[in-house]
Design a protein around this motif. Structure first.
Motif, PDB file in Angstrom:
ATOM      1  N   SER A  10       0.854  -1.188   0.000  1.00 17.47           N
ATOM      2  CA  SER A  10       0.000   0.000   0.000  1.00 17.47           C
ATOM      3  C   SER A  10       0.884   1.230   0.000  1.00 17.47           C
ATOM      4  O   SER A  10       1.971   1.237   0.587  1.00 17.47           O
ATOM      5  CB  SER A  10      -0.936   0.012   1.214  1.00 17.47           C
ATOM      6  N   THR A  12       0.754   5.328   0.813  1.00 15.78           N
ATOM      7  CA  THR A  12      -0.023   6.365   1.485  1.00 15.78           C
ATOM      8  C   THR A  12       0.817   7.635   1.595  1.00 15.78           C
ATOM      9  O   THR A  12       1.956   7.689   1.146  1.00 15.78           O
ATOM     10  CB  THR A  12      -0.454   5.912   2.887  1.00 15.78           C
ATOM     11  N   GLY A  13       0.231   8.654   2.216  1.00 15.08           N
ATOM     12  CA  GLY A  13       0.976   9.876   2.464  1.00 15.08           C
ATOM     13  C   GLY A  13       0.926  10.849   1.308  1.00 15.08           C
ATOM     14  O   GLY A  13      -0.004  10.843   0.500  1.00 15.08           O
ATOM     15  N   GLU A  15       1.660  12.894  -2.200  1.00 20.97           N
ATOM     16  CA  GLU A  15       1.698  12.407  -3.578  1.00 20.97           C
ATOM     17  C   GLU A  15       3.035  12.694  -4.253  1.00 20.97           C
ATOM     18  O   GLU A  15       3.286  12.234  -5.371  1.00 20.97           O
ATOM     19  CB  GLU A  15       0.562  13.023  -4.385  1.00 20.97           C
ATOM     20  N   ARG A  34       1.973   1.204  12.681  1.00 24.20           N
ATOM     21  CA  ARG A  34       0.835   2.118  12.710  1.00 24.20           C
ATOM     22  C   ARG A  34       1.062   3.364  13.576  1.00 24.20           C
ATOM     23  O   ARG A  34       0.411   4.391  13.358  1.00 24.20           O
ATOM     24  CB  ARG A  34      -0.415   1.386  13.200  1.00 24.20           C
ATOM     25  N   GLU A  41       3.683  10.021   7.046  1.00 23.21           N
ATOM     26  CA  GLU A  41       2.766  10.331   5.938  1.00 23.21           C
ATOM     27  C   GLU A  41       2.533  11.829   5.778  1.00 23.21           C
ATOM     28  O   GLU A  41       2.148  12.286   4.694  1.00 23.21           O
ATOM     29  CB  GLU A  41       1.438   9.610   6.168  1.00 23.21           C
ATOM     30  N   ARG A  45       5.907  10.164   0.916  1.00 24.06           N
ATOM     31  CA  ARG A  45       5.108   9.067   0.377  1.00 24.06           C
ATOM     32  C   ARG A  45       5.582   7.799   1.080  1.00 24.06           C
ATOM     33  O   ARG A  45       6.784   7.514   1.096  1.00 24.06           O
ATOM     34  CB  ARG A  45       5.307   8.958  -1.135  1.00 24.06           C
TER      35      ARG A  45
END
Length: 266
Positions: A10, A12-13, A15, A34, A41, A45
């Motif tokens: 995955s 996240t964060g 772009e 977590r 983030e 990225r």
């Protein structure tokens, strides 16, 4: 995109900006990041994944032939980076994943901007002047115990690995994570983890490297961090004010701050 699916990757964060890849240790999965990932983030990225056989990875992709050594896991990391095609990444490897990162970066340095080794150990077994923290008999007994009763081993070892006995919920979480792993896969991964000797691989690292060790860690004592620092040319070493082998859970704020500082640079 076989590796992305196989390893349940995955992204996240942000772009844009630096890419930080977080790799978990033995018996863990990406969920154990977590408490650190949200801080990262905000600035980077962030790439999360599960090693094959852990978490929610594609267990059908696991084979003892590929994953009986750390090289199979290093190849997965290389393939993830190639399939993502996000440019060079900062690879953050916890525990055994630090050596997986060392192997991957040695093979394909162009894929890596920086390495962050969190509580690393290139060899857990004492050897002459080298102190890995365990005798050969210690490791043999540990693996025998794991073979004979994996769930019992998990309940005993997870709190030792985690440390922080005054916070039993941390040890319980690690125990539960261990227990979710298939015992046969765990046996093979444990041997790859505890019997590997990657000391000679450290000098092959050519990318900027940051080593973060715990002040109090029964699994990777401070002598190990000093050894890794001495062997990797130009590396930096910091000792976190943390207890146990999993500072991303026991000291997440300090761990996140150390990662951020090295990624962003001076």
């Amino acid at each position: 995109m076989e590796a992305l699916k196989r390893n349940r990757v995955s992204v996240t964060g942000r772009e844009s900006g630096p890419v930080v890849m977080l790799a978990h240790g033995f018996g863990c999965d990406q969920h154990l990041w977590r408490l650190v990932a949200p801080e990262l983030e905000k600035r980077f990225r962030v790439v999360l994944f599960d090693h094959v056989g852990a978490g929610r990875s594609d267990v059908s992709a696991w084979s003892s032939e590929r994953y009986s050594t750390l090289d199979g896991y290093a190849q997965d990391v290389i393939e993830i980076c190639q399939e993502l095609d996000l440019g060079p990444v900062t690879f953050v490897g916890h525990s055994v994943s630090s050596m997986i990162g060392v192997l991957a970066a040695s093979q394909k340095p162009e894929l890596f901007d920086k390495l962050i080794l969190l509580t690393p150990s290139p060899s857990y077994i004492d050897d002459g002047d080298y102190r890995g923290g365990f005798s050969e008999q210690d490791i043999e007994e540990l693996l025998d115990s794991l073979d004979s009763n994996y769930l019992g081993w998990s309940a005993t070892m997870a709190p030792v690995i985690m440390g922080n006995p005054e916070r039993p919920e941390l040890g319980e979480e690690l125990t539960n994570t261990f227990c979710r792993m298939d015992p046969e896969i765990a046996r093979v991964f444990a041997r790859a983890t505890f019997l590997s000797d990657n000391r000679a691989d450290l000098a092959k690292v050519t990318v900027p490297t940051f080593i973060a060790q715990s002040a109090r860690d029964t699994i990777a004592p401070r002598e190990v961090g000093a050894f890794v620092h001495a062997q990797i040319p130009g590396s930096q070493l910091v000792t976190l004010d943390s207890t146990g082998h999993c500072p991303q859970l026991s000291a997440p704020k300090e761990t996140a701050e150390a990662i951020i500082a090295f990624v962003q640079g001076p």
